[in-house]
Write a protein that holds these residues in place. Structure first.
Motif, short mmCIF file in Angstrom:
data_model
loop_
_atom_site.label_atom_id
_atom_site.label_comp_id
_atom_site.label_asym_id
_atom_site.label_seq_id
_atom_site.Cartn_x
_atom_site.Cartn_y
_atom_site.Cartn_z
N UNK A 1 0.81 -1.22 0.00
CA UNK A 1 0.00 0.00 0.00
C UNK A 1 0.84 1.27 0.00
N UNK A 2 2.16 1.11 0.03
CA UNK A 2 3.04 2.27 -0.16
C UNK A 2 3.25 2.56 -1.65
N UNK A 3 2.87 1.60 -2.50
CA UNK A 3 2.97 1.79 -3.95
C UNK A 3 1.61 2.10 -4.54
N UNK A 4 1.57 2.92 -5.58
CA UNK A 4 0.27 3.22 -6.21
C UNK A 4 -0.32 1.99 -6.87
N UNK A 5 -1.64 1.91 -6.89
CA UNK A 5 -2.34 0.80 -7.52
C UNK A 5 -2.78 1.20 -8.92
N UNK A 6 -2.96 0.22 -9.77
CA UNK A 6 -3.47 0.48 -11.12
C UNK A 6 -4.93 0.91 -11.01
N UNK B 1 1.58 -1.08 -8.75
CA UNK B 1 1.55 -2.47 -8.29
C UNK B 1 0.74 -3.32 -9.26
N UNK B 2 1.22 -4.49 -9.64
CA UNK B 2 0.49 -5.32 -10.62
C UNK B 2 -0.78 -5.93 -10.03
N UNK B 3 -1.69 -6.30 -10.91
CA UNK B 3 -2.89 -7.02 -10.52
C UNK B 3 -2.55 -8.51 -10.50
N UNK B 4 -2.64 -9.18 -9.35
CA UNK B 4 -2.24 -10.60 -9.28
C UNK B 4 -2.96 -11.49 -10.29
N UNK B 5 -4.21 -11.17 -10.61
CA UNK B 5 -4.94 -12.00 -11.57
C UNK B 5 -4.27 -12.01 -12.93
N UNK C 1 8.91 -15.68 -17.36
CA UNK C 1 8.14 -14.54 -17.85
C UNK C 1 7.19 -14.89 -18.97
N UNK C 2 6.54 -13.88 -19.49
CA UNK C 2 5.56 -14.03 -20.55
C UNK C 2 6.25 -14.11 -21.92
N UNK C 3 5.43 -14.30 -22.96
CA UNK C 3 5.99 -14.40 -24.32
C UNK C 3 6.53 -13.07 -24.82
N UNK C 4 5.95 -11.99 -24.35
CA UNK C 4 6.39 -10.66 -24.78
C UNK C 4 7.02 -9.92 -23.60
N UNK C 5 8.10 -9.19 -23.82
CA UNK C 5 8.77 -8.50 -22.71
C UNK C 5 8.00 -7.27 -22.25
N UNK C 6 8.36 -6.79 -21.09
CA UNK C 6 7.81 -5.55 -20.56
C UNK C 6 8.91 -4.49 -20.63
N UNK C 7 8.57 -3.34 -21.20
CA UNK C 7 9.52 -2.24 -21.29
C UNK C 7 9.46 -1.42 -20.02
N UNK C 8 10.52 -1.49 -19.23
CA UNK C 8 10.57 -0.78 -17.95
C UNK C 8 11.44 0.46 -18.08
N UNK D 1 6.77 -3.23 -9.69
CA UNK D 1 7.87 -2.81 -8.81
C UNK D 1 8.65 -4.00 -8.27
N UNK D 2 9.94 -3.79 -8.05
CA UNK D 2 10.80 -4.89 -7.61
C UNK D 2 10.35 -5.57 -6.32
#
Length: 253
Positions: free
Chosen positions: A52-57, A71-75, A151-158, A183-184
């Motif tokens: 809860x210290x990180x913003x939510x989507x 913060x990612x959605x666990x689903x 990870x997934x089939x496509x990368x995430x650009x961070x 977030x890490x």
């Protein structure tokens, strides 16, 4: 004087009696489980504070993408299932793992009940099912870790800022240094919390195998009781209960 001595109350904690009708072994197991509960509580409380210290989507779920800005959605993170590559099945595999572990707790209850009846064959049967359930859970968790790391089939650009310079990089999967999903700390807590619990499950499986072997050898039958089955059962139920909290806090919240 003899009458006065006979009237003195019995000291339960000085040996020769079982306080609260619990043996020394059971009391020590409860003490260990209490101390272990503080460890898991600390991890889950720390996770909640960092979460809860990180913003939510706050956008539409259909438009959610992985980013280290919220913060990612666990689903969306845990939606893969073995042999169903390409299908989005949110939390189905984790739910199946949870069912397997809870079912193994039921078989442990049946093993303890059979021990009270001194039914050696039934104790062997239900202990074996409990061991198989624990091994299946660990195998499932190993697959989940593998997929999380790969990870997934496509990368995430961070996007990150290093020495005042904005840097972008494509990331697959997660480890203790990079995290495709957000977030890490999300990846760090995943490895520490589920890994800590997995270590407990592994210990429980080893203990169950040892007790199962002793049951097969007739050790507890010669002792005249199956209390050791009950003691490892307490540990196994604790491991199952902790997973319910981990599943709730980490995968659902």
């Amino acid at each position: 004087m003899a009458t006065h001595a006979a009237a003195e109350p019995k000291q339960l904690w000085l040996g020769g009696a079982e306080p609260m009708k619990a043996s020394y072994g059971k009391l020590m197991m409860w003490l260990f489980l209490l101390s272990d509960a503080f460890s898991f509580s600390g991890l889950l409380i720390a996770y909640g504070l960092v979460r809860y210290a990180h913003p939510a989507y706050d956008g539409e779920i259909d438009k959610f993408v992985f980013s280290n800005q919220y913060w990612p959605i666990p689903e969306r993170v845990f939606e893969a299932v073995p042999f169903f590559h390409g299908y989005q099945l949110p939390l189905v595999f984790v739910g199946l793992m949870t069912f397997i572990l809870i079912f193994s707790s039921v078989t442990m209850v049946l093993a303890v009940e059979a021990g009270h009846r001194k039914d050696k064959a039934d104790v062997e049967k239900w202990m074996l099912w409990t061991i198989l359930g624990g091994i299946t859970f660990l195998g499932s968790q190993a697959w989940e870790w593998g997929h999380f790391i790969t990870g997934t089939d496509t990368p995430t650009t961070l996007t990150d800022v290093i020495n005042g310079v904005q840097v972008t990089k494509d990331v697959f999967g997660a480890n203790l240094h990079v995290n495709q999903y957000g977030p890490q700390p999300f990846a760090d807590f995943f490895f520490f919390i589920t890994g800590f619990h997995g270590t407990h499950v592994t210990s429980g499986v080893v203990l169950n195998i040892i007790v199962f072997f002793n049951v097969c050898m007739g050790l507890y039958e010669r002792r005249g009781h199956y209390e050791m089955v009950e003691k490892v059962g307490l540990y196994w139920h604790f491991v199952d209960l902790v997973w319910v909290f981990v599943f709730t806090f980490f995968y659902l919240v």
